[in-house]
Design a protein around this motif. Sequence first.
Motif, PDB file in Angstrom:
ATOM      1  N   THR A  45      26.083 -19.675  -8.314  1.00  0.00           N
ATOM      2  CA  THR A  45      27.162 -18.686  -8.410  1.00  0.00           C
ATOM      3  C   THR A  45      28.372 -19.236  -7.657  1.00  0.00           C
ATOM      4  O   THR A  45      28.394 -20.405  -7.287  1.00  0.00           O
ATOM      5  CB  THR A  45      26.719 -17.335  -7.815  1.00  0.00           C
ATOM      6  OG1 THR A  45      26.291 -17.574  -6.475  1.00  0.00           O
ATOM      7  CG2 THR A  45      25.587 -16.719  -8.611  1.00  0.00           C
ATOM      8  N   GLY A  46      29.361 -18.386  -7.393  1.00  0.00           N
ATOM      9  CA  GLY A  46      30.556 -18.829  -6.662  1.00  0.00           C
ATOM     10  C   GLY A  46      31.689 -19.169  -7.626  1.00  0.00           C
ATOM     11  O   GLY A  46      31.555 -19.029  -8.831  1.00  0.00           O
ATOM     12  N   LYS A  47      32.783 -19.642  -7.048  1.00  0.00           N
ATOM     13  CA  LYS A  47      33.969 -19.914  -7.872  1.00  0.00           C
ATOM     14  C   LYS A  47      33.769 -21.130  -8.773  1.00  0.00           C
ATOM     15  O   LYS A  47      34.249 -21.176  -9.906  1.00  0.00           O
ATOM     16  CB  LYS A  47      35.180 -20.171  -6.975  1.00  0.00           C
ATOM     17  CG  LYS A  47      35.684 -18.928  -6.272  1.00  0.00           C
ATOM     18  CD  LYS A  47      36.922 -19.225  -5.428  1.00  0.00           C
ATOM     19  CE  LYS A  47      37.140 -18.131  -4.411  1.00  0.00           C
ATOM     20  NZ  LYS A  47      36.082 -18.103  -3.351  1.00  0.00           N
ATOM     21  N   THR A  48      33.059 -22.131  -8.251  1.00  0.00           N
ATOM     22  CA  THR A  48      32.990 -23.409  -8.958  1.00  0.00           C
ATOM     23  C   THR A  48      32.421 -23.301 -10.383  1.00  0.00           C
ATOM     24  O   THR A  48      33.025 -23.832 -11.308  1.00  0.00           O
ATOM     25  CB  THR A  48      32.185 -24.428  -8.119  1.00  0.00           C
ATOM     26  OG1 THR A  48      32.678 -24.387  -6.777  1.00  0.00           O
ATOM     27  CG2 THR A  48      32.317 -25.834  -8.674  1.00  0.00           C
ATOM     28  N   VAL A  50      32.363 -20.917 -12.515  1.00  0.00           N
ATOM     29  CA  VAL A  50      32.951 -19.917 -13.424  1.00  0.00           C
ATOM     30  C   VAL A  50      33.478 -20.565 -14.715  1.00  0.00           C
ATOM     31  O   VAL A  50      33.202 -20.109 -15.829  1.00  0.00           O
ATOM     32  CB  VAL A  50      34.058 -19.102 -12.706  1.00  0.00           C
ATOM     33  CG1 VAL A  50      34.847 -18.262 -13.691  1.00  0.00           C
ATOM     34  CG2 VAL A  50      33.435 -18.204 -11.637  1.00  0.00           C
ATOM     35  N   LYS A  51      34.195 -21.660 -14.563  1.00  0.00           N
ATOM     36  CA  LYS A  51      34.767 -22.341 -15.743  1.00  0.00           C
ATOM     37  C   LYS A  51      33.659 -22.909 -16.645  1.00  0.00           C
ATOM     38  O   LYS A  51      33.808 -22.992 -17.855  1.00  0.00           O
ATOM     39  CB  LYS A  51      35.680 -23.477 -15.309  1.00  0.00           C
ATOM     40  CG  LYS A  51      37.032 -23.042 -14.770  1.00  0.00           C
ATOM     41  CD  LYS A  51      37.850 -24.318 -14.486  1.00  0.00           C
ATOM     42  CE  LYS A  51      39.312 -24.078 -14.243  1.00  0.00           C
ATOM     43  NZ  LYS A  51      39.670 -23.092 -13.247  1.00  0.00           N
ATOM     44  N   GLN A  87      29.361  -7.512  -5.071  1.00  0.00           N
ATOM     45  CA  GLN A  87      29.363  -8.892  -4.565  1.00  0.00           C
ATOM     46  C   GLN A  87      27.992  -9.551  -4.657  1.00  0.00           C
ATOM     47  O   GLN A  87      27.812 -10.678  -4.180  1.00  0.00           O
ATOM     48  CB  GLN A  87      29.849  -8.935  -3.109  1.00  0.00           C
ATOM     49  CG  GLN A  87      31.299  -8.509  -2.931  1.00  0.00           C
ATOM     50  CD  GLN A  87      32.248  -9.280  -3.842  1.00  0.00           C
ATOM     51  OE1 GLN A  87      32.009 -10.440  -4.163  1.00  0.00           O
ATOM     52  NE2 GLN A  87      33.303  -8.626  -4.267  1.00  0.00           N
ATOM     53  N   TYR A  89      24.895 -11.581  -6.217  1.00  0.00           N
ATOM     54  CA  TYR A  89      24.831 -12.673  -7.184  1.00  0.00           C
ATOM     55  C   TYR A  89      24.185 -12.200  -8.496  1.00  0.00           C
ATOM     56  O   TYR A  89      24.428 -12.782  -9.554  1.00  0.00           O
ATOM     57  CB  TYR A  89      24.106 -13.877  -6.572  1.00  0.00           C
ATOM     58  CG  TYR A  89      24.961 -14.616  -5.547  1.00  0.00           C
ATOM     59  CD1 TYR A  89      26.333 -14.387  -5.452  1.00  0.00           C
ATOM     60  CD2 TYR A  89      24.392 -15.551  -4.690  1.00  0.00           C
ATOM     61  CE1 TYR A  89      27.119 -15.065  -4.531  1.00  0.00           C
ATOM     62  CE2 TYR A  89      25.181 -16.238  -3.759  1.00  0.00           C
ATOM     63  CZ  TYR A  89      26.541 -15.991  -3.689  1.00  0.00           C
ATOM     64  OH  TYR A  89      27.304 -16.679  -2.777  1.00  0.00           O
ATOM     65  N   PHE A  92      27.182 -10.881 -10.287  1.00  0.00           N
ATOM     66  CA  PHE A  92      27.983 -12.043 -10.703  1.00  0.00           C
ATOM     67  C   PHE A  92      27.416 -12.669 -11.980  1.00  0.00           C
ATOM     68  O   PHE A  92      28.143 -12.931 -12.943  1.00  0.00           O
ATOM     69  CB  PHE A  92      27.997 -13.087  -9.570  1.00  0.00           C
ATOM     70  CG  PHE A  92      28.697 -14.377  -9.926  1.00  0.00           C
ATOM     71  CD1 PHE A  92      30.016 -14.611  -9.538  1.00  0.00           C
ATOM     72  CD2 PHE A  92      28.039 -15.364 -10.651  1.00  0.00           C
ATOM     73  CE1 PHE A  92      30.654 -15.800  -9.873  1.00  0.00           C
ATOM     74  CE2 PHE A  92      28.671 -16.554 -11.000  1.00  0.00           C
ATOM     75  CZ  PHE A  92      29.986 -16.770 -10.603  1.00  0.00           C
ATOM     76  N   GLN A  96      29.424 -12.917 -15.385  1.00  0.00           N
ATOM     77  CA  GLN A  96      29.993 -14.231 -15.722  1.00  0.00           C
ATOM     78  C   GLN A  96      29.241 -14.960 -16.821  1.00  0.00           C
ATOM     79  O   GLN A  96      29.775 -15.886 -17.413  1.00  0.00           O
ATOM     80  CB  GLN A  96      30.037 -15.136 -14.478  1.00  0.00           C
ATOM     81  CG  GLN A  96      30.822 -14.567 -13.325  1.00  0.00           C
ATOM     82  CD  GLN A  96      32.314 -14.441 -13.632  1.00  0.00           C
ATOM     83  OE1 GLN A  96      32.869 -15.212 -14.403  1.00  0.00           O
ATOM     84  NE2 GLN A  96      32.954 -13.450 -13.052  1.00  0.00           N
ATOM     85  N   ASP A 179      35.923 -12.225  -0.459  1.00  0.00           N
ATOM     86  CA  ASP A 179      35.156 -11.461  -1.464  1.00  0.00           C
ATOM     87  C   ASP A 179      34.752 -10.089  -0.947  1.00  0.00           C
ATOM     88  O   ASP A 179      34.741  -9.109  -1.682  1.00  0.00           O
ATOM     89  CB  ASP A 179      33.869 -12.215  -1.844  1.00  0.00           C
ATOM     90  CG  ASP A 179      34.170 -13.550  -2.499  1.00  0.00           C
ATOM     91  OD1 ASP A 179      35.209 -13.640  -3.181  1.00  0.00           O
ATOM     92  OD2 ASP A 179      33.381 -14.504  -2.323  1.00  0.00           O
ATOM     93  N   ASN A 210      37.876 -28.539  -5.830  1.00  0.00           N
ATOM     94  CA  ASN A 210      38.760 -27.768  -4.968  1.00  0.00           C
ATOM     95  C   ASN A 210      39.130 -28.698  -3.821  1.00  0.00           C
ATOM     96  O   ASN A 210      38.255 -29.136  -3.073  1.00  0.00           O
ATOM     97  CB  ASN A 210      37.999 -26.531  -4.454  1.00  0.00           C
ATOM     98  CG  ASN A 210      38.848 -25.658  -3.566  1.00  0.00           C
ATOM     99  OD1 ASN A 210      39.718 -26.151  -2.844  1.00  0.00           O
ATOM    100  ND2 ASN A 210      38.603 -24.368  -3.617  1.00  0.00           N
TER     101      ASN A 210
END
Length: 252
Positions: A45-48, A50-51, A87, A89, A92, A96, A179, A210
Motif C-alpha cells: 500500500t502507500g503512495k508508491t 497507486v500509479k 486509513q 490498508y 486502501f 485503489q 494521512d 520520490n
Amino acid sequence: MKWNSHQVKIYPTAQEAALQVAQRVAEVIREKQKRNQWAVLGLATGKTPVKVYEELIRLHQQEQLSFENVISFNLDEYFPMAATHPQSYHHFMQQQLFDQVNIPPEQTHIPKGDWSTDQLQEACLAYEERIKQVGGIDLQLLGIGKTGHIGFNEPGSSIDTTTRQVVLDPLTRQEAIADFGSLEQVPSQAITVGIETIAQAREIVLMAWNASKASIVQQAIQGPVSAAVPASYLQLWPQASFVLDQDTAALL
Ligand code: F6R
C-alpha cells in the motif's frame, strides 16, 4: 521472462517506472492464466503503488486483463485498526484496486488490524501457512520507507522474521501524520509479514519514485547489508530488483 536479478532499473519519470511494473504484474498474471495456475501476488500500500494499480485497472477495463486467477497477500496493516477505518490498508486496497477489478474477495488476504491479542500469534502463523498452501508468492511488490523499512519491518528487523506484530519507528509515524491528521492518531503498532516471508517470493520488485527517498535508496542498494536498513537485505536475494525514477536514483 523474469526481470534480471539485482537489476536496478531507472526510468525518466515515476509514471514510466510505474507502467513498467504494472506490465510485469500483468505478464505474470497472463503467463499463469495460460497454464491454468494461480498468480500469487504480494501487494503493498502507500503512495508508491497507486500509479501501478491505476494502470492495472486500465488494463482490466481496456485490455481484458482478468484477475480471476489472482491470489493476493498484502504486506501489512496498522494495529489496532478497523478494516473500515479510512486509513486502514484494507480500505486502501478496496479503493485503489480490489473494487475496480474482478478479483474474487476470498482470494485477497491482508493481515487484520482487529485480530485480538490472544489470537494474534496464531493468526500470524496462519497467514504464513496460507501463503505456503497456495504455492508461495510469485511476484512481491515493495515500497521503501524513509527508515529503510520494507513492509513494516523497521530497522532492527532480523533476516529470519516472519509475520508478526511490530512497533512502528518514530520516523514512520511522523511520515504518516499527513494521512492521519496528528501524531496521536497514527497507530504505534502494525502487523507485517517478515523479512523471511518476503525473501521467499520468487520475484521481488522494490519500487521508489520520490526524490525524498534518494538517500535511503542509495543506502539500500550500495550500503552494507544490515538490519539497520532492512531494504539492504534485497542485495542478498538474486530474485530482487529495484525500479526507480531518475530523481530517486540521483545519489547512486
Ligand atoms: C506499505 C508498506 C510500506 C510502504 C512504505 C513506503 O504496505 O509496506 O513499507 O511501502 O512505507 O510508503 P509510500 O509508498 O507511501 O512512500
